[in-house]
Design an enzyme around this catalytic site. Structure first.
Site, short mmCIF file in Angstrom:
data_model
loop_
_atom_site.label_atom_id
_atom_site.label_comp_id
_atom_site.label_asym_id
_atom_site.label_seq_id
_atom_site.Cartn_x
_atom_site.Cartn_y
_atom_site.Cartn_z
N LYS A 51 64.22 52.61 110.21
CA LYS A 51 65.32 51.82 110.78
C LYS A 51 66.63 52.40 110.33
CE LYS A 51 66.77 48.08 112.84
NZ LYS A 51 67.65 48.96 113.63
N LYS A 84 68.05 50.75 101.03
CA LYS A 84 68.67 49.49 101.44
C LYS A 84 67.63 48.50 101.96
CE LYS A 84 72.28 50.33 103.75
NZ LYS A 84 73.12 50.74 104.89
N LYS A 103 67.95 57.55 110.19
CA LYS A 103 69.34 57.63 110.64
C LYS A 103 69.44 58.70 111.71
CE LYS A 103 73.35 55.70 109.57
NZ LYS A 103 73.60 54.36 109.03
N THR A 160 77.39 43.02 109.11
CA THR A 160 77.63 43.92 107.97
C THR A 160 78.77 43.36 107.12
OG1 THR A 160 76.86 45.76 109.27
CG2 THR A 160 78.16 46.30 107.33
N ASN A 163 84.25 48.03 113.10
CA ASN A 163 83.39 46.84 113.11
C ASN A 163 83.30 46.20 111.73
OD1 ASN A 163 80.75 45.57 112.47
ND2 ASN A 163 80.49 45.65 114.68
N SER A 189 69.74 43.02 112.03
CA SER A 189 68.96 43.87 112.94
C SER A 189 67.47 43.51 112.85
CB SER A 189 69.13 45.36 112.58
OG SER A 189 70.28 45.88 113.21
#
Ligand code: NAD
Length: 440
Positions: free
Chosen positions: A67, A91, A103, A187, A218, A355
């Site tokens: 992810k 994370k 990523k 976030t 964001n 997510s």
């Protein structure tokens, strides 16, 4: 200067002695599971062809599908994507999601592309990567200069190739296409919950607490907005072109409004149709990092606080909303000065947590309300912040080491349970019945 991946992997060595972890686990985590580098040919609006370079790294999938976001930026390269995928692995383990880390990125300057070119590039990324994507293999999300619109194009392209609706392959989608309520500010909100925990522990008074935020995209806009709503004094913000500073503090909603309407970062306050430009000092991104503030929030790119400028950082608390904003050398300098750092793998984990909620909703056919999302996110962030904070106290280390130790304990148990040298040597622990059973 040490490259970003080598620097990221140093964190493993820094905590290897802190937790009981099989050395094989550390060795496994030094290398990504797979790295793809691909050419993405795009037909430009003027009829010419441009080929962009894209990357996708699946770092470790022991705890679940990989992810992690997709970044569109001119500085993206494979090494940086590997480092970002490593951080995602840590994370997801810190906040105990059933995901591994990945990523992606494309080397490009999205500001130079038209909307149609950006759409072709986004769809081209999916065409090039289709074989590794999927709700049970690899699930991208937005990152720097990608957003829900880009995720919508990618979801549509993936579903077209699949010939069936497949919303669980991307998160951070528009809500109309199966995105989750509450993903957009997740976030910033996750980092906000960490700050609220610190506020409680340290006894801060928000009105007396000054804040500087680097990066007004964001993540940066939402953390600034949430802190402003709680009376924190947001005195400086910046984007890629530089920053503005006003010791009295800014009205953050006005900054957000102007930035989104004009793409410029200016302190323009409007009442009805009457707008007024408020006096603010123009500063560079470097100067923002060195301001005399209580709370510094890097929310743009990695490697901005290094051994060169760490000695001039005056903030007493840094909350890493960006991934990897502080190099390991700089970390040491800041630690010597007693600066409290909430590390990226904890501070910005709210994004991947929501997510995960989106993925769960997509796979179960449920839609959660905004309150449900906020409550669940708050619970995860408070629980894991508390666990990391307690571990830091118990081990006598900073929050970063504690967060890595916390993640490695979970990851280590998962990797080791697949078999290590110790497991093969350690007779009493071997599942003898299977050995015996196989010969009968
Ligand atoms: P974004 O594209 O929405 O915003 C990026 C911001 O950084 C923009 O304001 C841009 O102008 C600014 N910027 C770009 N280059 C800069 C520079 N050299 N100096 C200062 N500012 C610069 O991106 P985002 O999603 O807000 O991501 C920001 C950071 O947060 C990244 O490090 C990203 O990896 C991290 N992050 C984002 C999410 C998420 O869900 N979006 C989740 C976890 C971590």
């Amino acid at each position: 200067m040490t490259d970003v991946l080598t620097d990221a992997l140093r964190r493993l060595d820094e905590v290897a002695d802190l937790v009981e972890i099989d050395p094989e686990v550390i060795e496994r985590l030094r290398y990504p599971k797979s790295s793809a580098q691909m050419a993405i040919p795009v037909r430009m609006d003027d009829g010419s062809l441009r080929v962009f370079e894209g990357y996708r790294v699946r770092y470790d999938d022991t705890r679940g599908p990989t992810k992690g976001g997709v970044r569109f930026h001119h500085d993206v390269d494979l090494n940086e994507v590997k480092a970002l995928a490593f951080w995602m692995t840590m994370k997801c383990a810190v906040v105990d999601l059933p995901f591994g880390g990945g990523k992606g990125g494309v080397t490009c300057d999205p500001k130079d592309l038209s909307r149609l070119e950006l759409e072709r590039l986004s769809r081209g990324f999916v065409q090039a990567l289709y074989d590794v994507l999927g709700p049970e293999t690899d699930i991208p999300a937005p990152d720097v200069y990608t957003n829900p619109t880009v995720m919508g194009w990618m979801t549509d392209e993936y579903s077209s190739i699949e010939r069936r609706h497949s919303p669980g392959t991307f998160t951070g989608k528009p809500v109309e296409l199966g995105g989750s309520l509450g993903r957009e500010d997740a976030t910033g909100r996750g980092a906000y919950y960490c700050i609220k925990e610190l506020e409680r522990i340290e006894g801060w008074n928000p009105a007396d607490t000054t804040v500087a935020v680097q990066g007004f995209g964001n993540a940066g806009q939402h953390i600034a907005g949430l802190l402003h709503d709680d009376d924190y004094r947001v005195v400086a913000v910046s984007d890629s072109r530089g920053g503005i500073y006003r010791p009295e503090g800014f009205d953050v909603p006005s900054l957000v409004q102007t930035k989104n309407d004009t793409r410029a970062l200016r302190a323009v306050y409007c009442e009805g149709t009457v707008c007024e430009l408020v006096e603010a000092e123009m500063i560079t991104n470097g100067e923002l990092l060195e301001l005399d503030v209580d709370l510094l929030i890097p929310a743009a790119l990695d490697g901005v606080i290094t051994a060169d400028n760490a000695g001039r950082v005056q903030a007493t608390t840094i909350v890493e909303v960006a991934n990897g904003p502080i190099t390991s050398d700089a970390d040491r300098t800041l630690a010597e000065r007693g600066v409290t750092i909430v590390p990226d793998i904890l501070a910005n984990a709210g994004g991947v947590t929501v997510s995960y909620f989106e993925w769960v909703q997509n796979r179960s056919g449920l839609s959660w309300t905004l309150d449900e999302v906020h409550d669940r996110l708050a619970e995860v962030m408070r629980r894991e912040f508390g666990a990391v904070h307690d571990l830091a106290t118990e081990l006598g280390v900073d929050l970063r080491r504690a967060a890595y130790a916390h993640a490695l304990t979970r990851l280590g148990a998962a990797i080791a349970s697949k078999g290590t040298q110790t497991w093969f040597r350690d007779e009493p622990n071997r599942p003898k019945r299977y050995v015996e059973g196989s010969t009968s």
